[in-house]
Design an enzyme around this catalytic site. Structure first.
Site, PDB file in Angstrom:
ATOM      1  N   GLU A  24       0.832  -1.215   0.000  1.00  0.00           N
ATOM      2  CA  GLU A  24       0.000   0.000   0.000  1.00  0.00           C
ATOM      3  C   GLU A  24       0.866   1.265   0.000  1.00  0.00           C
ATOM      4  O   GLU A  24       0.542   2.273   0.640  1.00  0.00           O
ATOM      5  CB  GLU A  24      -1.023  -0.040   1.136  1.00  0.00           C
ATOM      6  CG  GLU A  24      -1.913  -1.268   0.978  1.00  0.00           C
ATOM      7  CD  GLU A  24      -3.279  -1.162   1.560  1.00  0.00           C
ATOM      8  OE1 GLU A  24      -3.772  -0.051   1.747  1.00  0.00           O
ATOM      9  OE2 GLU A  24      -3.860  -2.221   1.820  1.00  0.00           O
TER      10      GLU A  24
HETATM   11  N1  CAA Z   1      -6.337  11.744  -3.653  1.00  0.00           N
HETATM   12  C1  CAA Z   1      -6.908  12.223  -4.781  1.00  0.00           C
HETATM   13  N2  CAA Z   1      -6.219  12.464  -5.906  1.00  0.00           N
HETATM   14  C2  CAA Z   1      -4.907  12.187  -5.891  1.00  0.00           C
HETATM   15  C3  CAA Z   1      -4.242  11.693  -4.772  1.00  0.00           C
HETATM   16  C4  CAA Z   1      -5.021  11.457  -3.604  1.00  0.00           C
HETATM   17  N3  CAA Z   1      -4.467  10.980  -2.488  1.00  0.00           N
HETATM   18  N4  CAA Z   1      -2.943  11.522  -5.060  1.00  0.00           N
HETATM   19  C5  CAA Z   1      -2.779  11.924  -6.331  1.00  0.00           C
HETATM   20  N5  CAA Z   1      -3.966  12.330  -6.810  1.00  0.00           N
HETATM   21  C6  CAA Z   1      -4.240  12.895  -8.147  1.00  0.00           C
HETATM   22  C7  CAA Z   1      -3.473  14.172  -8.370  1.00  0.00           C
HETATM   23  O1  CAA Z   1      -4.177  15.277  -7.848  1.00  0.00           O
HETATM   24  C8  CAA Z   1      -3.361  14.218  -9.867  1.00  0.00           C
HETATM   25  O2  CAA Z   1      -4.606  14.638 -10.381  1.00  0.00           O
HETATM   26  P1  CAA Z   1      -4.731  15.627 -11.675  1.00  0.00           P
HETATM   27  O3  CAA Z   1      -4.464  14.767 -12.843  1.00  0.00           O
HETATM   28  O4  CAA Z   1      -6.130  16.105 -11.621  1.00  0.00           O
HETATM   29  O5  CAA Z   1      -3.710  16.719 -11.505  1.00  0.00           O
HETATM   30  C9  CAA Z   1      -3.215  12.750 -10.251  1.00  0.00           C
HETATM   31  O6  CAA Z   1      -3.761  11.990  -9.150  1.00  0.00           O
HETATM   32  C10 CAA Z   1      -1.786  12.331 -10.457  1.00  0.00           C
HETATM   33  O7  CAA Z   1      -1.075  12.667  -9.273  1.00  0.00           O
HETATM   34  P2  CAA Z   1       0.501  12.602  -9.169  1.00  0.00           P
HETATM   35  O8  CAA Z   1       1.081  13.349 -10.347  1.00  0.00           O
HETATM   36  O9  CAA Z   1       0.910  13.027  -7.809  1.00  0.00           O
HETATM   37  O10 CAA Z   1       0.769  11.059  -9.399  1.00  0.00           O
HETATM   38  P3  CAA Z   1       2.133  10.265  -9.541  1.00  0.00           P
HETATM   39  O11 CAA Z   1       2.072   9.454 -10.781  1.00  0.00           O
HETATM   40  O12 CAA Z   1       3.308  11.182  -9.357  1.00  0.00           O
HETATM   41  O13 CAA Z   1       2.071   9.217  -8.311  1.00  0.00           O
HETATM   42  C11 CAA Z   1       2.445   8.342  -6.087  1.00  0.00           C
HETATM   43  C12 CAA Z   1       2.215   9.564  -7.008  1.00  0.00           C
HETATM   44  C13 CAA Z   1       2.127   8.869  -4.697  1.00  0.00           C
HETATM   45  C14 CAA Z   1       3.876   7.827  -6.131  1.00  0.00           C
HETATM   46  C15 CAA Z   1       1.480   7.190  -6.480  1.00  0.00           C
HETATM   47  O14 CAA Z   1       1.816   6.615  -7.719  1.00  0.00           O
HETATM   48  C16 CAA Z   1       1.456   6.101  -5.439  1.00  0.00           C
HETATM   49  O15 CAA Z   1       0.759   6.188  -4.435  1.00  0.00           O
HETATM   50  N6  CAA Z   1       2.219   4.979  -5.667  1.00  0.00           N
HETATM   51  C17 CAA Z   1       2.187   3.838  -4.777  1.00  0.00           C
HETATM   52  C18 CAA Z   1       1.150   2.877  -5.228  1.00  0.00           C
HETATM   53  C19 CAA Z   1       0.717   1.965  -4.110  1.00  0.00           C
HETATM   54  O16 CAA Z   1       0.520   2.351  -2.982  1.00  0.00           O
HETATM   55  N7  CAA Z   1       0.503   0.702  -4.472  1.00  0.00           N
HETATM   56  C20 CAA Z   1      -0.001  -0.238  -3.535  1.00  0.00           C
HETATM   57  C21 CAA Z   1      -0.719  -1.340  -4.249  1.00  0.00           C
HETATM   58  S1  CAA Z   1      -2.066  -2.031  -3.377  1.00  0.00           S
HETATM   59  C22 CAA Z   1      -1.461  -2.998  -2.173  1.00  0.00           C
HETATM   60  O17 CAA Z   1      -0.314  -2.977  -1.827  1.00  0.00           O
HETATM   61  C23 CAA Z   1      -2.516  -3.824  -1.530  1.00  0.00           C
HETATM   62  C24 CAA Z   1      -2.082  -4.963  -0.710  1.00  0.00           C
HETATM   63  O18 CAA Z   1      -1.289  -5.796  -1.074  1.00  0.00           O
HETATM   64  C25 CAA Z   1      -2.717  -5.153   0.577  1.00  0.00           C
END
Ligand code: CAA
Length: 379
Positions: free
Chosen positions: A363
């Site tokens: 996550e």
């Molecule tokens: N809430 C709402 N919108 C959001 C947001 C949030 N928390 N975070 C980003 N956004 C939106 C931004 O506002 C932006 O919107 P616009 O296009 O309107 O401008 C868009 O999303 C893109 O945002 P970023 O440019 O910041 O996105 P990014 O590509 O740079 O990614 C990141 C940022 C934080 C690294 C993201 O990719 C991320 O969280 N990566 C990790 C993924 C992750 O957690 N994976 C886990 C998999 S599930 C799992 O693990 C389950 C399990 O096994 C139990």
């Protein structure tokens, strides 16, 4: 520590403590050793109403809130992190986005059986080339009449194979980047949907973690979750909530390991006295207990803010970042205080130390949490 707890939270906590002692703890070592999914415990969680805590009763839930759900993941994870992640993956990553973004029809069809625990849920975002950089989705969904045809694969999916409902993210328009990703609700039995072999993991070994393969899966347009191109935002917002679940799991693991250690140091004698009588032991226990409480404060603050429906991304990321590091530190020192016995699989702290590591990874890694926190502070 009863930060922000109402009477119903205290009653729920008491119920969960009993459930954990009677139903979760006795199986925790066995399911880890055999790498066996605890089907019987999931059935008991369903009967106890644990699989639908934060959802309204009209959708099959218990009418509780995020704080109640947080308490459940934390209590269960004190004994078994595998069971904790089955609950959190199901609740915050599958049922919650259907509640938040689903149509009334989708809620009736999918949320009701999920919240009642009749079906288990999963969330499928990660791909071989889209881990931390979740925007690089290679799974594609192409419209075809009243349906979408989905092709691609996902990896490391929690509850895979046992879940019947999956939230799947796919690229519907690559030229739009994150705004070209759309979320869909898939069913396990849809033709072309298959589940790969179970991953062999360091910890949470009873949980099912597999690849998903989509080979021309025909999904009705009515199964799109939210709007076209809104999938990335749904994923990010869902993960904000999911991170509270993982912080709860980490706090649970840490407290569980601390409890085992407190018991052990009072019993274990060296140099003719319990090792609890040595100041080194006392100081380690004091440090660890303080850190677990601090992690729990961050956790409950995040849950509290989510329940208030005010922004909580930063708080959830802080809670997960800190709690997962505390879980690693506590479990490692718990093993140390157990000495040679701590390294043996006969003592639960060995399993807890292996289980703790994943809380720093899934996550969103700790590095991702720092990206979220700093972006929120520096914007
Ligand atoms: N809430 C709402 N919108 C959001 C947001 C949030 N928390 N975070 C980003 N956004 C939106 C931004 O506002 C932006 O919107 P616009 O296009 O309107 O401008 C868009 O999303 C893109 O945002 P970023 O440019 O910041 O996105 P990014 O590509 O740079 O990614 C990141 C940022 C934080 C690294 C993201 O990719 C991320 O969280 N990566 C990790 C993924 C992750 O957690 N994976 C886990 C998999 S599930 C799992 O693990 C389950 C399990 O096994 C139990």
């Amino acid at each position: 520590m009863e930060f922000g707890f109402r009477k119903e939270h205290l009653l729920l906590k008491q119920m969960l403590e009993e459930f954990t002692v009677n139903e979760v703890y006795p199986l925790a070592g066995e399911i880890d050793e055999l790498e066996r999914f605890p089907t019987e415990t999931v059935k008991k969680m369903k009967e106890a109403g644990i699989l639908g805590i934060p959802f309204p009763t009209k959708y099959g839930g218990e009418g509780g809130d995020t704080m109640g759900y947080t308490i459940a993941v934390e209590e269960i994870s004190k004994a078994c992190a595998t069971t904790g992640v089955i609950l959190s993956g199901h609740t915050s990553l599958c049922a919650q986005p259907i509640y938040d973004y689903g149509t009334e029809e989708q809620k009736q069809k999918y949320l009701v059986p999920l919240a009642k625990g009749e079906k288990l849920g999963a969330f499928a975002l990660t791909e071989p080339n889209a881990g931390t950089d979740a925007s690089k989705q290679e799974t594609i969904a192409i419209p075809d009449g009243d349906d979408y045809i989905i092709n691609g694969s996902k990896i490391f999916i929690t509850n895979a194979g046992y879940a019947e409902v999956y939230i799947v993210f796919a690229m519907t328009d690559k030229s739009k980047g994150t705004r070209g990703i759309t979320a869909f609700i898939l069913e396990k039995d849809m033709p072309g949907f298959s589940v790969g072999p179970k991953e062999k993991k360091l910890g949470i070994r009873g949980s099912s973690t597999c690849e998903l393969i989509f080979d021309n899966v025909r999904v009705p347009k009515g199964n799109m979750l939210g709007k076209v191109g809104y999938g990335f935002k749904i994923a990010m917002k869902t993960l904000d909530g999911g991170r509270i679940g993982i912080a709860a799991q980490a706090c649970g693991i840490a407290q569980g390991a601390l409890n085992e250690t407190i018991k052990y140091v009072k019993e274990r004698k060296q140099f003719n006295r319990p090792i609890a009588a040595f100041q080194n032991t006392q100081f380690v226990i004091a440090d660890l207990a303080t850190k677990v409480d601090a992690a729990r404060m961050l956790l409950y603050r995040a849950a509290y803010k989510k329940d208030l429906k005010v922004p909580f991304s930063k708080e959830a990321a802080m809670a997960k970042l800190f709690a997962s590091e505390v879980a690693m530190e506590v479990t490692s020192k718990a093993v140390q205080l157990h000495g040679g016995y701590g390294y043996s699989r006969d003592y639960p702290v060995e399993r807890m130390m292996r289980d703790a590591k994943i809380t720093e990874i899934y996550e969103g890694t700790s590095e991702v949490q720092k990206m979220v926190i700093s972006a929120s502070i520096l914007r």
